[in-house]
Design a protein around this motif. Structure first.
Motif, PDB file in Angstrom:
ATOM      1  N   ASP A   1    -111.216  42.340 -54.204  1.00 52.29           N
ATOM      2  CA  ASP A   1    -111.264  43.796 -54.059  1.00 52.29           C
ATOM      3  C   ASP A   1    -111.884  44.446 -55.295  1.00 52.29           C
ATOM      4  O   ASP A   1    -112.647  45.414 -55.184  1.00 52.29           O
ATOM      5  N   LYS A   2    -111.564  43.923 -56.464  1.00 56.52           N
ATOM      6  CA  LYS A   2    -112.141  44.470 -57.701  1.00 56.52           C
ATOM      7  C   LYS A   2    -113.635  44.158 -57.788  1.00 56.52           C
ATOM      8  O   LYS A   2    -114.415  44.974 -58.291  1.00 56.52           O
ATOM      9  N   TYR A   3    -114.010  42.996 -57.297  1.00 58.75           N
ATOM     10  CA  TYR A   3    -115.431  42.627 -57.260  1.00 58.75           C
ATOM     11  C   TYR A   3    -116.186  43.567 -56.323  1.00 58.75           C
ATOM     12  O   TYR A   3    -117.261  44.084 -56.661  1.00 58.75           O
ATOM     13  N   ALA A   4    -115.600  43.821 -55.157  1.00 62.56           N
ATOM     14  CA  ALA A   4    -116.259  44.659 -54.155  1.00 62.56           C
ATOM     15  C   ALA A   4    -116.319  46.126 -54.572  1.00 62.56           C
ATOM     16  O   ALA A   4    -117.252  46.841 -54.210  1.00 62.56           O
ATOM     17  N   SER A   5    -115.319  46.574 -55.328  1.00 61.42           N
ATOM     18  CA  SER A   5    -115.247  47.997 -55.704  1.00 61.42           C
ATOM     19  C   SER A   5    -115.752  48.256 -57.122  1.00 61.42           C
ATOM     20  O   SER A   5    -115.546  49.343 -57.662  1.00 61.42           O
ATOM     21  N   PHE A   6    -116.429  47.283 -57.717  1.00 61.08           N
ATOM     22  CA  PHE A   6    -116.853  47.414 -59.114  1.00 61.08           C
ATOM     23  C   PHE A   6    -117.719  48.659 -59.327  1.00 61.08           C
ATOM     24  O   PHE A   6    -117.536  49.410 -60.281  1.00 61.08           O
ATOM     25  N   ALA A   7    -118.642  48.907 -58.420  1.00 64.38           N
ATOM     26  CA  ALA A   7    -119.543  50.060 -58.571  1.00 64.38           C
ATOM     27  C   ALA A   7    -118.778  51.374 -58.522  1.00 64.38           C
ATOM     28  O   ALA A   7    -119.050  52.294 -59.304  1.00 64.38           O
ATOM     29  N   SER A   8    -117.824  51.492 -57.614  1.00 59.60           N
ATOM     30  CA  SER A   8    -117.063  52.740 -57.510  1.00 59.60           C
ATOM     31  C   SER A   8    -116.041  52.872 -58.629  1.00 59.60           C
ATOM     32  O   SER A   8    -115.730  53.990 -59.058  1.00 59.60           O
ATOM     33  N   ASP A   9    -115.514  51.738 -59.115  1.00 57.03           N
ATOM     34  CA  ASP A   9    -114.548  51.787 -60.210  1.00 57.03           C
ATOM     35  C   ASP A   9    -115.222  52.135 -61.534  1.00 57.03           C
ATOM     36  O   ASP A   9    -114.605  52.765 -62.398  1.00 57.03           O
ATOM     37  N   TYR A  10    -116.479  51.711 -61.683  1.00 60.98           N
ATOM     38  CA  TYR A  10    -117.202  51.925 -62.945  1.00 60.98           C
ATOM     39  C   TYR A  10    -118.558  52.574 -62.658  1.00 60.98           C
ATOM     40  O   TYR A  10    -119.609  51.944 -62.761  1.00 60.98           O
ATOM     41  N   PRO A  11    -118.555  53.842 -62.273  1.00 66.46           N
ATOM     42  CA  PRO A  11    -119.782  54.505 -61.814  1.00 66.46           C
ATOM     43  C   PRO A  11    -120.890  54.611 -62.858  1.00 66.46           C
ATOM     44  O   PRO A  11    -122.056  54.750 -62.495  1.00 66.46           O
ATOM     45  N   LEU A  12    -120.551  54.533 -64.143  1.00 68.89           N
ATOM     46  CA  LEU A  12    -121.594  54.638 -65.173  1.00 68.89           C
ATOM     47  C   LEU A  12    -122.563  53.460 -65.143  1.00 68.89           C
ATOM     48  O   LEU A  12    -123.665  53.556 -65.692  1.00 68.89           O
ATOM     49  N   VAL A  13    -122.161  52.360 -64.511  1.00 71.76           N
ATOM     50  CA  VAL A  13    -123.055  51.194 -64.412  1.00 71.76           C
ATOM     51  C   VAL A  13    -123.365  50.871 -62.952  1.00 71.76           C
ATOM     52  O   VAL A  13    -123.881  49.795 -62.647  1.00 71.76           O
ATOM     53  N   ALA A  14    -123.041  51.789 -62.049  1.00 72.95           N
ATOM     54  CA  ALA A  14    -123.199  51.524 -60.611  1.00 72.95           C
ATOM     55  C   ALA A  14    -124.651  51.272 -60.221  1.00 72.95           C
ATOM     56  O   ALA A  14    -124.918  50.573 -59.232  1.00 72.95           O
ATOM     57  N   ASP A  15    -125.593  51.833 -60.973  1.00 71.63           N
ATOM     58  CA  ASP A  15    -127.012  51.690 -60.622  1.00 71.63           C
ATOM     59  C   ASP A  15    -127.665  50.474 -61.255  1.00 71.63           C
ATOM     60  O   ASP A  15    -128.840  50.208 -61.002  1.00 71.63           O
ATOM     61  N   ASP A  16    -126.926  49.758 -62.077  1.00 71.69           N
ATOM     62  CA  ASP A  16    -127.499  48.563 -62.700  1.00 71.69           C
ATOM     63  C   ASP A  16    -127.784  47.508 -61.634  1.00 71.69           C
ATOM     64  O   ASP A  16    -127.010  47.333 -60.690  1.00 71.69           O
TER      65      ASP A  16
END
Length: 459
Positions: free
Chosen positions: A200-215
């Protein structure tokens, strides 16, 4: 992470606005003091860890003269002090009682001590050695929260922070993969709950850490979420863990691997069957038939539904065949089921039309070919006893004409279907050689009849 922290801070501020009594004010002040003390002690421990780390580096540079005992002792101290520091810093961070201007320093320290815990466990894992999975999991969380906090609360214009922020900007997206590793480690030990939390943390990484979501490492991860979802689903299925099978079913279906995809589709109804839940088993088969109509998975589901009905008798099977045929008229299995119910009632001419339809839909449908052949074969035998009687005809020619019309014509048609079965499944001699032997005898094709006889004797 920032969203969570802000919500906690806002709640604290709201609380302070209404903290009118001296007791409430005193409690708030005490909480802030405690958080500050936790942070100070955690940073002091970080400094001790850094000193120990530098001592190890200096000792290792001595090569063969290095004191291994000192290195190991320092490594143990680093682990103990880092764990203590991590606990203190996480508690202070999550309290919401640390001034925002201090959060960069706190998160930088948290990142450092968590990394000291994570790196040794990661090294052991890469060497396939035993390692502390729980420590690995907590350390990954610590590194992520610390690293991301640096990005949230750091000031790129501050020369003392600039390099750290730049490094963590590169580091943060790469941390995502550690949750994939963690999910895999938990799956290997059959810890489904741990694997699910990591996934779940792997899947939600982008939403949990939006400052790097576009990487790119986050947008296009090294491993698709669906791959780990399938691994988790497969393990949960083996363990008969219905809750997690249901939870990850849709994600597992997205894994782009045909064999895995087919397993997920077929295993869900099977799981309910194994658990003895007949109602949900049938419901899952209905879903499967609907979702994969026209595909092999849908046909398999309908075959199971017909088998269930067949266990309740011919009438129930006929009703189920009619129902499926009304929903899926181009289904080879639905047509086969209708034909089979008619065949069981010895309505051969009516049955034949449905078996032939099933073969038109799929020329290599072995069951449809076999039953089309068997229907014609039975019809020929039935006609033989009904029509072929020398007393009915004035001449042999008339009887031979009747035999051709009512018997041999059906045998010839049946032969073609059984020969198709032979071509499709040449090793299943017992299925087609017997009927073909009799057919060839009745058609006076003695050599071919002898061939079937030989095959049956050698089978």
């Amino acid at each position: 992470m920032k969203r969570v922290l802000l919500s906690i801070v806002m709640l604290t501020l709201v609380g302070s606005a209404f903290a009118q009594t001296p007791e409430e004010k005193a409690a708030l002040k005490a909480a802030q003091k405690e958080a500050k003390a936790q942070m100070s002690k955690g940073i002091a421990l970080r400094d001790e860890v850094n000193t120990l780390y530098n001592e190890i580096q200096a000792e290792q540079e001595k090569g063969e003269k290095a004191k291994q005992g000192l290195i190991e002792a320092n490594q143990q101290k680093i682990s103990e002090k880092s764990q203590e520091a991590q606990e203190l810093l996480l508690t202070a961070l999550h309290s919401g009682n640390i001034e925002e201007k201090k959060l960069f320093e706190l998160c930088n320290a948290l990142d450092f001590v968590s990394s000291q815990l994570l790196n040794p466990e990661l090294e052991k894992a890469s060497q396939h050695e035993d390692f502390d999975t729980l420590l690995f999991a907590k350390s990954v969380d610590g590194v992520c929260q610390g690293c991301y906090g640096v990005l949230q609360y750091g000031n790129p214009k501050d020369e003392t922070q600039k390099v750290t922020i730049a490094n963590d900007q590169l580091k943060m997206p790469k941390l995502m993969i550690y949750y994939a590793y963690l999910s895999m480690f938990y799956i290997e030990t059959k810890n489904i709950d741990g694997a699910a939390a990591a996934l779940d943390k792997y899947a939600s990484f982008a939403s949990d850490y939006p400052l790097v979501a576009d990487d790119d490492a986050v947008v296009n991860p090294q491993y698709p979420v669906s791959q780990f979802a399938f691994n988790l689903y497969y393990t949960a299925y083996e363990m008969k863990d219905l809750e997690n099978c249901e939870r990850y079913y849709r994600q597992a279906l997205e894994y782009d691997d045909p064999e895995s995809h087919n397993f997920v589709i077929s295993s869900r109804p099977q799981l309910y069957k194994d658990l003895g839940d007949t109602i949900r088993w049938k419901a899952a088969l209905e879903d499967m038939a609907h979702d994969y109509a026209g595909e092999e998975a849908g046909e398999t589901a309908m075959q199971n539904l017909l088998s269930i009905a067949g266990g309740q008798g011919t009438e129930a099977m006929t009703a189920e065949a009619d129902r499926l045929l009304s929903l899926y008229p181009e289904s080879k299995v639905a047509n086969y089921g209708k034909g089979y119910s008619l065949f069981a009632q010895e309505k051969y001419e009516e049955a034949l039309a449905y078996f032939q339809k099933s073969v038109e839909i799929d020329p290599e449908y072995i069951e449809g070919n076999f039953m089309a052949g068997m229907t014609l074969y039975r019809h020929a035998l039935e006609n033989y006893y009904q029509y072929i009687d020398s007393k009915k005809y004035k001449t042999d020619a008339e009887m031979q004409e009747a035999e051709e019309k009512y018997v041999k014509s059906y045998f010839r048609q049946a032969k073609d279907y059984f020969e198709t079965c032979r071509a499709l499944e040449p090793d299943k001699i017992d299925d087609w050689a017997g009927p073909l032997q009799n057919i060839y005898k009745n058609l006076d094709e003695t050599e071919k009849a002898a061939e079937m006889d030989a095959l049956l004797k050698g089978a």
